[in-house]
Write a protein that holds these residues in place. Structure first.
Motif, mmCIF file in Angstrom:
data_model
loop_
_atom_site.group_PDB
_atom_site.id
_atom_site.type_symbol
_atom_site.label_atom_id
_atom_site.label_comp_id
_atom_site.label_asym_id
_atom_site.label_seq_id
_atom_site.Cartn_x
_atom_site.Cartn_y
_atom_site.Cartn_z
ATOM 1 N N ASN A 51 -8.171 -1.503 3.419
ATOM 2 C CA ASN A 51 -7.384 -0.457 2.761
ATOM 3 C C ASN A 51 -6.859 -0.928 1.408
ATOM 4 O O ASN A 51 -6.773 -0.148 0.454
ATOM 5 C CB ASN A 51 -6.218 -0.046 3.655
ATOM 6 C CG ASN A 51 -6.678 0.663 4.914
ATOM 7 O OD1 ASN A 51 -7.779 1.224 4.958
ATOM 8 N ND2 ASN A 51 -5.855 0.641 5.953
ATOM 9 N N LEU A 52 -6.497 -2.209 1.340
ATOM 10 C CA LEU A 52 -6.028 -2.762 0.071
ATOM 11 C C LEU A 52 -7.116 -2.726 -0.985
ATOM 12 O O LEU A 52 -6.893 -2.322 -2.134
ATOM 13 C CB LEU A 52 -5.549 -4.196 0.294
ATOM 14 C CG LEU A 52 -5.082 -4.966 -0.948
ATOM 15 C CD1 LEU A 52 -3.816 -4.328 -1.510
ATOM 16 C CD2 LEU A 52 -4.853 -6.434 -0.621
ATOM 17 N N ALA A 103 -7.711 0.829 -2.158
ATOM 18 C CA ALA A 103 -6.676 1.309 -3.075
ATOM 19 C C ALA A 103 -6.869 0.755 -4.478
ATOM 20 O O ALA A 103 -6.707 1.475 -5.476
ATOM 21 C CB ALA A 103 -5.297 0.921 -2.538
ATOM 22 N N LEU A 163 0.830 -1.203 0.000
ATOM 23 C CA LEU A 163 0.000 0.000 0.000
ATOM 24 C C LEU A 163 0.863 1.251 0.000
ATOM 25 O O LEU A 163 0.555 2.236 -0.687
ATOM 26 C CB LEU A 163 -0.934 -0.004 1.205
ATOM 27 C CG LEU A 163 -2.088 -1.021 1.158
ATOM 28 C CD1 LEU A 163 -2.831 -1.060 2.488
ATOM 29 C CD2 LEU A 163 -3.062 -0.664 0.038
#
Length: 525
Positions: free
Chosen positions: A85-86, A89, A35
């Protein structure tokens, strides 16, 4: 060896403690580092090619590792927050270009759409690999469903929105993207233990909460008055998702789903108006009337939709009339319409008056077809009360019977059905309109019988049969006056085809029927 090589090739940040060289990097180390690299200025400045290479590397890593690497306790697993969060993104990586509010939509050949489609296809592959690990982990004895429920709770909503965005055939999608997005949606259903999208949204088993609330939460930032026009896919994802949720589940989310359709229906673009009204129609059909009437919601919907009747767009008027027919049933069940002294005009009569006013002056064939095909339903809805509107309804029927509307004659066939329903409901008053209607029907029959255009024979036969049925009904409610008036016409008629239909009326036994008998009797026999 392949797994170890891929993991070792990722430049991990030093943690200040000595790493054991015999151990490969853990998910806690690899994913946050990815990330950071993915969002770094260097990757962004290098353009999408650098990020695309990183996405391919991540896909290779996820395909090489097993589910224990992601969800097991040893080595340390990836936390739900890291996976969330991955996913965020990657969704941003494959996101569509933002548009200016109020601006026109980009065309399908816009280069930004082509680039986004390629990136979305790559992101879909990563999501599929992640969901495959989720499915395996759910069935693993030493992990179980509890180990992945929190992860699925974080990623299911965003992944669903991403998949639906690229599944439909829209300007921003491409065949490769659609194929991979469809496969991603199927993998998401499998990972969540569902057989279909409606089941996924409402819950697979009784009492189980579905993912609809999570999906709406993901869409919420893009469903406001200021933001819904920026993402071209938002309205389509919302609309398609809404159509999957039916009664009784939709009523649980009424407050969340109602604002955007109202915004869409109030937009200046016709396609948005149509989409908004279609969404409102789905809500009307799938939310109990009592809940729609709470807080005056049904009245708000009625006034929002009613104003569209002034439109000259045939497609919009079609969806508006269909929606109003179902909404009127809700409105007129409300307590204010059930008193012993009803108001001078019910909503059904208000709509009918405006429709008849629009029909009388309309010259566009597309709109005339829409009006004529929906008028019968309003006559059927009003029943005997249609007698109050005969003064406006008669010239409309006569005018629509006079003008041909192409080889299918949809408007004239629908008008004949409207006349038939009107006679059956308002038969005691039809003798006052007998002369005008008889002339209009005979003129129609003569025009059709002598027609030498490209109109199919089956359509001409339907028109003549419909006119004959109307003559029979008029004869029965006028105590045989039609037969008397047709005697001279029959003797003077030189067209044998038309005389065959007139003979059916002449040979029918004269009898006076009540309202119930008129409704029950099959004149077509």
């Amino acid at each position: 060896m392949e797994q170890r090589h891929l993991l070792d090739s990722l430049p991990l940040a030093s943690s200040g403690t000595q790493q054991d060289p015999s151990k490969c990097p853990t998910a806690e180390q690899v994913l946050p580092q990815f990330l950071q690299l993915f969002a770094s200025k260097g990757a962004q400045q290098a353009g999408s090619k650098a990020q695309a290479g990183m996405v391919r590397d991540l896909l290779a890593i996820l395909e090489a590792v097993d589910c224990h690497w992601l969800f097991g306790d040893c080595p340390p697993k990836a936390t739900p927050t890291v996976l969330s969060n991955l996913v965020a993104a990657l969704i941003q990586y494959g996101a569509l270009p933002q548009q200016e509010a109020g601006g026109g939509e980009l065309s399908s050949d816009h280069p930004a759409f082509s680039a986004a489609a390629e990136q979305a296809a790559d992101a879909s592959q990563v999501f599929r690999s992640l969901l495959a690990k989720v499915t395996v982990a759910r069935n693993a004895k030493n992990l179980g469903a509890a180990a992945v429920d929190s992860v699925l709770h974080q990623v299911a909503g965003p992944v669903y929105v991403f998949a639906v965005t690229h599944t439909a055939k829209k300007p921003w999608s491409r065949p490769r993207t659609r194929s991979r997005a469809q496969e991603l949606l199927e993998d998401l259903l499998q990972a969540s233990g569902c057989q279909s999208v409606p089941e996924f949204l409402r819950g697979a088993r009784g009492g189980e909460e579905g993912w609809f609330a999570e999906v709406m939460q993901c869409l919420k930032p893009e469903l406001t008055k200021e933001t819904w026009q920026r993402n071209p896919a938002t309205k389509h994802v919302f609309s398609w998702t809404l159509q999957q949720v039916t009664r009784p589940w939709l009523s649980l989310h009424l407050e969340k789903v109602l604002p955007l359709p109202l915004l869409l229906s109030d937009d200046y673009r016709v396609e948005n108006k149509i989409l908004g009204v279609q969404c409102l129609h789905h809500i009307v059909c799938n939310v109990p009337a009592a809940e729609l009437c709470q807080f005056n919601r049904a009245q708000v919907l009625y006034h929002a939709i009613f104003n569209h009747l002034y439109s000259k767009e045939a497609k919009l008027v079609q969806v508006v009339l269909l929606c109003l027919l179902d909404l009127l049933a809700v409105l007129e069940k409300a307590p204010q319409w059930l008193s012993h002294k009803p108001p001078s005009a019910t909503p059904s009569e208000e709509v009918l008056r405006l429709v008849l006013t629009q029909m009388e002056v309309e010259h566009r064939l597309s709109l005339r077809r829409v009006y004529a095909q929906n008028l019968t339903a309003f006559v059927e809805r009003l029943g005997i009360q249609i007698a109050r509107h005969l003064k406006k309804l008669q010239p409309v029927i006569v005018g629509y019977l006079e003008i041909a509307d192409g080889p299918e004659e949809a408007a004239r066939l629908a008008t004949l059905e409207t006349l038939k329903q009107t006679i059956q409901h308002a038969w005691p008053r039809m003798s006052c309109h007998l002369d005008v209607l008889l002339k209009a029907l005979l003129k129609l029959m003569w025009d059709v019988a002598t027609d030498r255009s490209q109109t199919p024979d089956s359509v001409r036969a339907s028109l003549l049969q419909g006119a004959t049925e109307c003559l029979l009904l008029l004869d029965r409610c006028s105590h045989g006056q039609v037969k008397t008036l047709l005697q001279g016409v029959y003797r003077c008629c030189q067209d044998e085809h038309m005389k065959d239909y007139l003979r059916k009326v002449q040979e029918e036994p004269t009898r006076s029927l009540s309202y119930a008998e008129l409704k029950r009797d099959d004149v077509s026999s």
